[in-house]
Design an enzyme around this catalytic site. Structure first.
Site, PDB file in Angstrom:
ATOM      1  N   CYS A   1       0.813  -1.215   0.000  1.00  0.00           N
ATOM      2  CA  CYS A   1       0.000   0.000   0.000  1.00  0.00           C
ATOM      3  C   CYS A   1       0.845   1.263   0.000  1.00  0.00           C
ATOM      4  CB  CYS A   1      -0.949   0.000   1.186  1.00  0.00           C
ATOM      5  SG  CYS A   1      -2.181  -1.298   1.047  1.00  0.00           S
ATOM      6  N   HIS A   2       1.727   1.368   0.983  1.00  0.00           N
ATOM      7  CA  HIS A   2       2.493   2.606   1.086  1.00  0.00           C
ATOM      8  C   HIS A   2       3.984   2.348   1.279  1.00  0.00           C
ATOM      9  CE1 HIS A   2      -1.670   3.384   2.326  1.00  0.00           C
ATOM     10  NE2 HIS A   2      -1.546   4.377   1.489  1.00  0.00           N
ATOM     11  N   GLY A   3       4.410   1.125   0.935  1.00  0.00           N
ATOM     12  CA  GLY A   3       5.835   0.834   0.866  1.00  0.00           C
ATOM     13  C   GLY A   3       6.584   0.698   2.182  1.00  0.00           C
TER      14      GLY A   3
ATOM     15  N   TYR B   1      -4.929  12.171  -1.070  1.00  0.00           N
ATOM     16  CA  TYR B   1      -4.213  10.923  -0.856  1.00  0.00           C
ATOM     17  C   TYR B   1      -2.714  11.138  -1.120  1.00  0.00           C
ATOM     18  CZ  TYR B   1      -3.654   5.821  -0.912  1.00  0.00           C
ATOM     19  OH  TYR B   1      -3.289   4.537  -0.639  1.00  0.00           O
TER      20      TYR B   1
END
Lengths: 169, 420
Positions: A133-135, B294
Site C-alpha cells: 500500500c504505502h511501501g 491521498y
C-alpha cells in the site's frame, strides 16, 4: 458587580443545567458504546491452528478476529539474520528473542502498522515482508525497517497447546 | 427585501400565504435579483442541486434491493446489476453520479477561488460549502464501501486506520469505528446507515448555503458590490433558470456518456472481486476525486503528520477568507493572483496524478514538492499578495465594462476615447 448576589434563581438555573447535562450524558453514552465490539465479536477471542504441515521457509496465514495472522516457520538463515540486527538500526527496537520465544516460529498479526494492509511474504529490502500500500519494509522478525509504518508487526498472545497446535488469543 | 410586499393575487392564495408564507418564498426565488453578467461558471450551483437530487433518488431505489450484510452485500449488488429491472442503469447512474457530483463541485470551488466569491460578506456561504464538501467526501467514501469488493474493504481499512494515528486514544477509536477488531459486518451496517443519512444532512446545508447566498446576493465576474434590484440585475426567472437549464443539459450529455458508454472507466476493476480480508490488492487507490489528498497523505513520511497534513489541506480552505488579504475579489483585476491561481490549479492536478501512482522514486519527490507548494499558496502567497500586488482599476458598475466591451475599466475607457 459588587451588588450582585447569588440569588435563589441563579442557584436553580445552575442546578437544573447541571442535572440536565448529567442526564444527557447518561443517555448519550449507550448511543456511543453500542458501536464498540459486541459480545458475539468478543466471544471469538481465540483460534487453534494445526501447524504440522508447515515446512521451514513457509508461512501459514490464518484469520483471527477478522485479521490475518502470519505463522512463519523460519529457516536458520532467517533466524540468524533477525538476531544479528543491532538495536540502534531499528525504528521500533525489539529483540528477536522477545518476538519469537521459540526461534523457529514467528507468530504475528499480518497487519501493517501504517494503515492496516496485509504485507506480502518474502518481499522487500530486508527479506521479510513488504506492504504494497504505502511501501513499508519489514525484516525476518516482522520489524519495521523502512517506510511510513511506525511499529513492528504486533505479536499476539499465543501458546503451543502441543507440538503441532498453536492457540492464538 | 422588496418581496416582503408580495401579496398573492387570488383570495385562496392570500388566505394560505397569511398562514404559511410559502408563496412569498416562491416569489422571492423567482424574482431574486441576479447580476446580469454571470457567466457559465455560475451555472454549477444548479448543476450540483441536480446531482444531489439524482444521488438521493437513485440511492433510495438501490436501497430497495441492496442488502447491508458482509455475506450478502457483494451478491446483492450483482443481483441489482443482473436481475433487477433497470438495476444496471440505476446503479451506473448512482456510481457515476458521485463522480459527476465531484466534477461539478470542483468547478464550483475553483470558480469561487478565481472570482473571490469566498470574501466578505460571503464567508458563511463559503464555510457552509466546505462543510458540504467534507460531508460529500464522507458519503462518497462510505458509499464506495457498500459493494463490499476488494477496494471497498481495503479502502475502508486504510481510511479508518487514519484515526489510529491519533496518540493514545487512536486504537480505541478505530475499534469503535469498526465495531470489532477489523473491518467487518458491523462496519458495513453502520456505513450503510450513515451513507443513507448524510445526503439529507447535505440537503439541509444546501438550504442554508442558498439562504446565506440570498442575503448579500451573487458575486459576479467583475466582483464588485451591486445595488439590487438595479439595472445591473435581472430576475432569476426566467433569465438564470434558462441559462442554468441549458448548462445542465450540456452537463447531462457528459453524464450520459459515462453512464452509457464508459460506466466503469472511473471505477477500479478490483472492486468486482469480493472482499477478502486475507489479501490486499497490489495497488490501493481511492476514487479519482480524493487523489490529491491521498497524495498529500503519502508524501509525508510520518504517520501522524501525514494524516495532519491531509486534514489541514482541506480545513485550510475554511479559513481562506482571512488568509486572502486582498480587498479585490475578482482575479480579472489581480494580474499576479491570476497567475498564482493557475499554478494552484496545475498543482492540484499534479497531486491528483501522483496520488494515482505508486509512492516511490520520482513520483514521491513530485508529490512532496506539490504538497509543499499547496500549503505555500495558502499560507504565504495569498496573505502577502494582498499587500504587494498592484491591482487594476475596478469598474464602478457591471454595466460600465459591458458597454465598453471589456471588463477592464482602463481598456474600456481607452476604447471609448478611440471611438470618439
Amino acid at each position: 458587580m459588587s451588588e450582585k448576589k447569588t440569588k435563589r434563581r441563579d442557584f436553580l438555573f445552575t442546578a437544573t443545567t447541571a442535572v440536565g447535562a448529567v442526564g444527557a450524558a447518561a443517555v448519550v453514552w449507550p448511543m456511543i458504546d453500542q458501536m464498540n465490539p459486541d459480545a458475539s465479536v468478543k466471544a471469538l477471542a481465540s483460534t487453534e491452528v494445526d501447524v504440522s504441515a508447515l515446512t521451514p521457509g513457509n508461512t501459514l496465514t490464518v484469520l483471527w478476529r477478522g485479521k490475518p495472522v502470519f505463522i512463519r516457520r523460519r529457516t536458520q538463515e532467517e533466524i540468524d539474520e533477525a538476531r544479528a540486527v543491532k538495536m540502534e538500526d531499528l525504528i521500533h527496537p525489539e529483540k528477536d528473542e522477545d518476538r519469537a520465544k521459540n526461534p523457529e516460529w514467528l507468530v504475528m498479526l499480518g497487519v501493517c502498522t501504517h494503515l492496516g494492509c496485509v504485507p506480502l511474504n518474502d518481499k522487500g529490502d530486508y527479506n521479510g515482508w513488504f506492504c504494497p500500500c504505502h511501501g513499508s519494509h519489514y525484516d525476518t522478525s516482522g520489524r519495521i525497517r523502512k517506510g511510513p509504518a511506525p511499529w513492528n508487526m504486533e505479536v499476539p498472545k499465543y501458546e503451543f497447546v502441543n507440538a503441532n497446535t498453536i492457540k492464538i488469543g | 427585501m422588496s418581496d416582503h410586499d408580495y401579496r398573492p393575487k387570488s383570495k385562496v392564495g392570500q388566505w394560505f400565504n397569511d398562514r404559511l408564507p410559502l408563496l412569498t418564498l416562491a416569489n422571492h426565488l423567482t424574482d431574486y435579483p441576479t447580476p446580469k453578467n454571470l457567466n457559465y461558471w455560475w451555472t454549477f450551483g444548479g448543476i450540483l442541486t441536480f446531482c444531489l437530487i439524482t444521488q438521493i433518488v437513485t440511492g433510495l431505489t438501490l436501497a430497495m434491493h441492496y442488502i447491508a450484510h458482509a455475506d450478502m452485500a457483494f451478491e446483492s449488488v450483482e443481483h441489482i446489476m443482473r436481475d433487477v429491472n433497470y438495476g444496471w442503469l440505476i446503479r451506473y447512474i448512482h456510481a457515476n453520479g458521485a463522480s459527476m457530483f465531484f466534477l461539478a463541485v470542483y468547478i464550483h470551488i475553483f470558480r469561487s477561488l478565481f472570482y473571490g466569491s469566498y470574501k466578505s460578506p460571503r464567508e458563511i456561504i463559503w464555510i457552509l460549502g466546505i462543510i458540504i464538501y467534507l460531508l460529500m467526501m464522507a458519503a462518497a467514501f462510505m458509499g464506495y464501501v457498500l459493494p463490499w469488493g476488494q477496494m471497498s474493504f481495503w479502502g475502508a481499512t486504510v481510511i479508518t486506520n487514519l484515526f489510529s494515528a491519533i496518540p493514545l486514544v487512536g486504537e480505541g477509536i478505530v475499534t469503535w469505528l469498526w465495531g470489532g477488531y477489523s473491518v467487518d459486518n458491523p462496519t458495513l451496517t453502520r456505513f450503510f446507515t450513515l451513507h443513507y443519512l448524510i445526503p439529507f444532512l447535505i440537503l439541509g446545508l444546501v438550504v442554508l448555503h442558498i439562504w446565506a447566498l440570498h442575503v448579500p446576493g451573487n458575486n459576479n465576474p467583475v466582483g464588485i458590490d451591486i445595488k439590487k434590484p438595479s439595472k445591473d440585475t435581472v430576475p432569476f426567472h426566467p433569465y438564470i433558470v434558462i441559462k442554468d437549464g441549458f448548462a445542465l443539459l450540456m452537463f447531462m450529455i457528459v453524464f450520459a456518456f459515462f453512464v452509457f458508454y464508459a460506466p466503469n472507466i472511473l471505477g477500479h476493476a478490483d472492486n468486482y472481486i469480493e472482499a477478502n480480508p486475507m489479501v490486499t490488492p497490489a495497488h490501493i487507490v481511492p476514487e479519482w476525486y480524493l487523489l490529491p489528498f491521498y497524495a498529500i497523505l503519502r508524501s509525508v513520511p510520518d504517520k501522524l503528520l501525514g494524516v495532519v497534513a491531509m486534514l489541514s489541506a482541506i480545513l485550510i480552505l475554511a479559513v481562506l477568507p482571512w488568509l486572502d488579504t486582498s480587498k479585490i475579489r475578482s482575479a480579472v483585476f489581480r494580474p499576479l493572483y491570476k497567475q498564482f491561481y493557475w499554478i494552484l490549479v496545475a498543482d492540484v492536478l499534479i497531486l491528483g496524478y501522483v496520488g494515482a501512482m505508486p509512492a516511490e522514486g520520482l513520483y514521491l519527490l513530485i508529490a512532496r514538492v506539490a504538497t509543499a507548494y499547496y500549503f505555500l499558496h495558502f499560507l504565504v502567497i495569498l496573505p502577502v499578495l494582498g499587500f504587494k500586488e498592484k491591482t487594476l482599476p475596478v469598474p464602478l458598475s457591471i454595466t460600465e465594462p459591458v458597454l465598453g466591451g471589456s471588463p477592464n475599466l482602463a481598456a474600456a475607457r481607452n476604447k471609448e476615447s478611440t471611438i470618439e
